[in-house]
Design a protein around this motif. Sequence first.
Motif, PDB file in Angstrom:
ATOM      1  N   GLU A   1      12.515  -0.790  -2.335  1.00  0.00           N
ATOM      2  CA  GLU A   1      11.779   0.470  -2.471  1.00  0.00           C
ATOM      3  C   GLU A   1      10.284   0.246  -2.244  1.00  0.00           C
ATOM      4  O   GLU A   1       9.619   1.044  -1.575  1.00  0.00           O
ATOM      5  CB  GLU A   1      12.023   1.088  -3.849  1.00  0.00           C
ATOM      6  CG  GLU A   1      11.247   2.363  -4.105  1.00  0.00           C
ATOM      7  CD  GLU A   1      11.561   3.497  -3.144  1.00  0.00           C
ATOM      8  OE1 GLU A   1      10.651   4.309  -2.875  1.00  0.00           O
ATOM      9  OE2 GLU A   1      12.699   3.570  -2.657  1.00  0.00           O
ATOM     10  N   ARG A   2       9.755  -0.835  -2.786  1.00  0.00           N
ATOM     11  CA  ARG A   2       8.331  -1.148  -2.575  1.00  0.00           C
ATOM     12  C   ARG A   2       8.056  -1.404  -1.103  1.00  0.00           C
ATOM     13  O   ARG A   2       7.044  -0.959  -0.564  1.00  0.00           O
ATOM     14  CB  ARG A   2       7.915  -2.336  -3.427  1.00  0.00           C
ATOM     15  CG  ARG A   2       7.813  -1.972  -4.901  1.00  0.00           C
ATOM     16  CD  ARG A   2       7.588  -3.151  -5.805  1.00  0.00           C
ATOM     17  NE  ARG A   2       6.436  -3.931  -5.428  1.00  0.00           N
ATOM     18  CZ  ARG A   2       6.272  -5.211  -5.787  1.00  0.00           C
ATOM     19  NH1 ARG A   2       7.175  -5.819  -6.518  1.00  0.00           N
ATOM     20  NH2 ARG A   2       5.199  -5.865  -5.432  1.00  0.00           N
TER      21      ARG A   2
ATOM     22  N   TYR B   1       9.740  -0.174   1.382  1.00  0.00           N
ATOM     23  CA  TYR B   1       9.840   1.126   2.033  1.00  0.00           C
ATOM     24  C   TYR B   1       8.523   1.896   1.905  1.00  0.00           C
ATOM     25  O   TYR B   1       8.059   2.520   2.856  1.00  0.00           O
ATOM     26  CB  TYR B   1      10.997   1.923   1.419  1.00  0.00           C
ATOM     27  CG  TYR B   1      11.175   3.287   2.026  1.00  0.00           C
ATOM     28  CD1 TYR B   1      11.743   3.454   3.282  1.00  0.00           C
ATOM     29  CD2 TYR B   1      10.754   4.416   1.332  1.00  0.00           C
ATOM     30  CE1 TYR B   1      11.897   4.715   3.836  1.00  0.00           C
ATOM     31  CE2 TYR B   1      10.902   5.681   1.881  1.00  0.00           C
ATOM     32  CZ  TYR B   1      11.474   5.819   3.134  1.00  0.00           C
ATOM     33  OH  TYR B   1      11.604   7.068   3.678  1.00  0.00           O
ATOM     34  N   ARG B   2       7.893   1.823   0.727  1.00  0.00           N
ATOM     35  CA  ARG B   2       6.632   2.542   0.507  1.00  0.00           C
ATOM     36  C   ARG B   2       5.487   1.988   1.350  1.00  0.00           C
ATOM     37  O   ARG B   2       4.626   2.749   1.786  1.00  0.00           O
ATOM     38  CB  ARG B   2       6.253   2.520  -0.972  1.00  0.00           C
ATOM     39  CG  ARG B   2       7.072   3.471  -1.816  1.00  0.00           C
ATOM     40  CD  ARG B   2       6.456   3.709  -3.192  1.00  0.00           C
ATOM     41  NE  ARG B   2       6.120   2.502  -3.907  1.00  0.00           N
ATOM     42  CZ  ARG B   2       6.886   1.895  -4.808  1.00  0.00           C
ATOM     43  NH1 ARG B   2       8.059   2.405  -5.113  1.00  0.00           N
ATOM     44  NH2 ARG B   2       6.495   0.796  -5.411  1.00  0.00           N
ATOM     45  N   VAL B   3       5.441   0.681   1.564  1.00  0.00           N
ATOM     46  CA  VAL B   3       4.333   0.091   2.326  1.00  0.00           C
ATOM     47  C   VAL B   3       4.638  -0.033   3.814  1.00  0.00           C
ATOM     48  O   VAL B   3       3.754  -0.375   4.597  1.00  0.00           O
ATOM     49  CB  VAL B   3       3.901  -1.285   1.763  1.00  0.00           C
ATOM     50  CG1 VAL B   3       3.453  -1.161   0.321  1.00  0.00           C
ATOM     51  CG2 VAL B   3       4.981  -2.333   1.931  1.00  0.00           C
ATOM     52  N   SER B   4       5.871   0.272   4.217  1.00  0.00           N
ATOM     53  CA  SER B   4       6.242   0.070   5.616  1.00  0.00           C
ATOM     54  C   SER B   4       5.386   0.875   6.608  1.00  0.00           C
ATOM     55  O   SER B   4       5.087   0.349   7.686  1.00  0.00           O
ATOM     56  CB  SER B   4       7.722   0.321   5.838  1.00  0.00           C
ATOM     57  OG  SER B   4       8.056   1.654   5.594  1.00  0.00           O
TER      58      SER B   4
ATOM     59  N   GLU C   1       2.212   1.409   6.546  1.00  0.00           N
ATOM     60  CA  GLU C   1       0.993   0.616   6.762  1.00  0.00           C
ATOM     61  C   GLU C   1       1.313  -0.677   7.519  1.00  0.00           C
ATOM     62  O   GLU C   1       0.551  -1.095   8.397  1.00  0.00           O
ATOM     63  CB  GLU C   1       0.307   0.310   5.431  1.00  0.00           C
ATOM     64  CG  GLU C   1      -1.025  -0.386   5.584  1.00  0.00           C
ATOM     65  CD  GLU C   1      -2.063   0.408   6.387  1.00  0.00           C
ATOM     66  OE1 GLU C   1      -2.929  -0.229   7.005  1.00  0.00           O
ATOM     67  OE2 GLU C   1      -2.007   1.662   6.392  1.00  0.00           O
TER      68      GLU C   1
END
Length: 86
Positions: free
Chosen positions: A18-19, A21-24, A26
Amino acid sequence: MAERMSERAKGDIDAILERLYRVSPELDRIAADCERALRLNAEARGDYLSPRTMQAFAEMRDAVSALYGSAQNAMKEADRFFKPKS
């Protein structure tokens, strides 16, 4: 010995993915910017980036690709262990 994975690991795996996925978005921009700089350097016949900067940008682009590949492997492995069997 049979392959095993703790049921508690599922939450950890899900949190890590999930983390990622959130930074992908950038990470995608970083990889694209590295690719663009390398292309500009090629178009400028090497007069845009120093060789070490060119190597660093290529390594960053490749690292993002490797990170995504590793994440896909982790997802497949988690699916293999934790998805209900039909």
